[in-house]
Scaffold this motif. Structure first.
Motif, PDB file in Angstrom:
ATOM      1  N   ARG A  85      -5.931   1.945   0.682  1.00 34.10           N
ATOM      2  CA  ARG A  85      -6.500   2.045   2.028  1.00 34.10           C
ATOM      3  C   ARG A  85      -7.548   0.973   2.276  1.00 34.10           C
ATOM      4  O   ARG A  85      -7.663   0.424   3.360  1.00 34.10           O
ATOM      5  N   GLU A 118       0.817  -1.215   0.000  1.00 35.77           N
ATOM      6  CA  GLU A 118       0.000   0.000   0.000  1.00 35.77           C
ATOM      7  C   GLU A 118       0.852   1.266   0.000  1.00 35.77           C
ATOM      8  O   GLU A 118       0.561   2.224  -0.723  1.00 35.77           O
ATOM      9  N   ARG A 119       1.908   1.272   0.812  1.00 35.25           N
ATOM     10  CA  ARG A 119       2.672   2.499   0.995  1.00 35.25           C
ATOM     11  C   ARG A 119       3.345   2.960  -0.304  1.00 35.25           C
ATOM     12  O   ARG A 119       3.222   4.128  -0.700  1.00 35.25           O
ATOM     13  N   PHE A 175      -5.682  -2.192   2.996  1.00 34.77           N
ATOM     14  CA  PHE A 175      -5.070  -2.111   4.321  1.00 34.77           C
ATOM     15  C   PHE A 175      -6.097  -2.410   5.413  1.00 34.77           C
ATOM     16  O   PHE A 175      -5.848  -3.207   6.334  1.00 34.77           O
ATOM     17  N   GLU A 217       1.538  -0.215   7.940  1.00 37.23           N
ATOM     18  CA  GLU A 217       1.630  -1.625   7.558  1.00 37.23           C
ATOM     19  C   GLU A 217       2.507  -2.414   8.533  1.00 37.23           C
ATOM     20  O   GLU A 217       2.298  -3.605   8.742  1.00 37.23           O
ATOM     21  N   ARG A 236      -6.400  -5.732   8.253  1.00 34.87           N
ATOM     22  CA  ARG A 236      -5.940  -5.378   9.594  1.00 34.87           C
ATOM     23  C   ARG A 236      -7.035  -5.006  10.590  1.00 34.87           C
ATOM     24  O   ARG A 236      -6.790  -5.042  11.785  1.00 34.87           O
TER      25      ARG A 236
END
Length: 410
Positions: free
Chosen positions: A106, A61-62, A109, A176, A113
């Motif tokens: 996002r 994601e980052r 993510f 993350e 999580r």
């Protein structure tokens, strides 16, 4: 770090969106062509979902968000220096293409999580963060125009938001690493979606997206995408139609721009006020308890509105049903994000979410075309009534497929 990049991107995008038709008109576009150029943003996001799913699965994601932010800066530079309509439309398309990366990163993510017990509230807050940015952005743009008198100021504001986002993503704490994978991957007992789609019992680890690939993932989950995915697309279509129908209906009644703006603004404020309530309902009572009332309210609102055009109190009915549509849309906040997270492969959801978001974005992109076509062939009332029928069909789809595919949290 989780909600900040979404808010910054939405603020900048919300500031620039109202100016796209204005700049297109200055470059020589008539009203129809200017609307087409504005639609390039939605088309870009639609086209960007599947590549974004591949990028998030492969690079994380980052990195995906950071690179997308840099490319958005290139798109904004193109908007500022565009000398032709085609070049301007290409820059708008590029920004929409990169917007898909922010949204999907996002979404992925949060899916891996956030625990199932409060997933809907977390994703409703994510959707509400985006709505906040899109709601406030145009007011910031109006203030900048009043001060500087030039659209470039709003574009520079978007660029500043993007620079802040890039710095936040690359140099801030990495969520993350801070939040372990797996909290959001837990399934409720008895969830047989995997077995139904693949025909094989799920034992041991689930194949990762990198090994399965984007298109193999789409084929593997074709059953749920063709069923629950189409119901979700109908919700997206109804939402998108609301944004088109309310201004058009006001114009067809002969109302002035100020009155239309007030009605649309009040409807939007009601919508925004209810975004967290939707998450509470979904987490407490189940996804269907938010999806079904939202679809019924919006369907009833469109149906009823379609019969009021020639009444003596048409303006009053317009304001009332605009509020009803705002309530329905508010209750649907976060539903598409939550359902996508619920049915995605639990360990590596990005490729699936790319397909899911492509379906839902396609529904939103097609709805204005349906309204426009039916208005041209018949009347605006027929187009509005047709969207009520789409809402009813979507409600039936949710009743049929949500209990089958979505894991129970209670």
């Amino acid at each position: 770090m989780i909600y900040g990049p979404t808010l910054l991107f939405a603020l900048g995008e919300g500031a620039v969106i109202p100016l796209i038709p204005v700049i297109a008109n200055r470059l020589g576009a008539d009203v129809a062509v200017a609307a087409l150029v504005a639609a390039a943003l939605v088309v870009g996001q639609l086209c960007g979902n599947i590549p974004a799913g591949w990028a998030v699965a492969r690079f994380g994601e980052r990195l995906t968000m950071g690179v997308a932010g840099i490319v958005v800066l290139a798109g904004l530079t193109g908007i500022v220096f565009a000398q032709s309509l085609a070049f301007f439309a290409a820059a708008v398309f590029l920004i929409g293409f990169c917007a898909a990366s922010f949204a999907l990163a996002r979404h992925s993510f949060m899916t891996t999580r956030v625990p199932l017990t409060f997933r809907a509230r977390a994703l409703s807050l994510l959707g509400g963060t985006f709505r906040l940015g899109m709601f406030v952005g145009p007011f910031i743009s109006a203030a900048l125009l009043a001060v500087f008198g030039d659209e470039t100021a709003s574009i520079v504001f978007f660029a500043v938001c993007q620079v802040a986002t890039i710095l936040l993503v690359f140099f801030g704490p990495d969520p993350e690493k801070a939040v372990p994978v797996g909290a959001g991957a837990r399934r409720a007992d008895g969830d047989s979606r995997e077995a139904e789609d693949t025909g094989e019992p799920v034992t041991g680890s689930i194949p990762t997206v990198e090994r399965a690939g984007v298109f193999r993932t789409m084929w593997r989950f074709r059953g749920v995408l063709a069923r629950l995915g189409l119901a979700a697309a109908s919700l997206s279509a109804v939402r998108s139609a609301r944004q088109v129908v309310l201004p058009l209906w006001g114009v067809s009644l002969g109302l002035d721009a100020g009155t239309i703006a007030v009605v649309v603004g009040v409807s939007g404020a009601i919508d925004f006020a209810l975004f967290y309530a939707s998450g509470q309902v979904m987490d407490r009572f189940g996804r269907l308890w938010a999806a079904l009332p939202a679809m019924i309210l919006m369907g009833a609102g469109f149906f009823a509105l379609s019969f009021t055009h020639d009444l003596g109190s048409a303006a009053m009915w317009y304001a009332m049903f605009a509020a009803v549509l705002g309530v329905g849309n508010g209750l649907s906040s976060g539903i598409l994000l939550t359902l996508g997270a619920d049915i995605a492969p639990p360990n590596e959801p990005a490729a699936f979410l790319g397909s899911w978001r492509t379906l839902t974005d396609a529904g939103g992109a097609v709805a204005p075309l349906i309204v426009s076509a039916l208005t041209a062939v018949a009347s605006l009332s027929v187009g509005v009534g047709a969207m009520g029928a789409v809402a009813v069909l979507g409600a039936v789809g949710f009743i049929r497929w949500v209990p089958r595919y979505v894991p129970r949290t209670r």
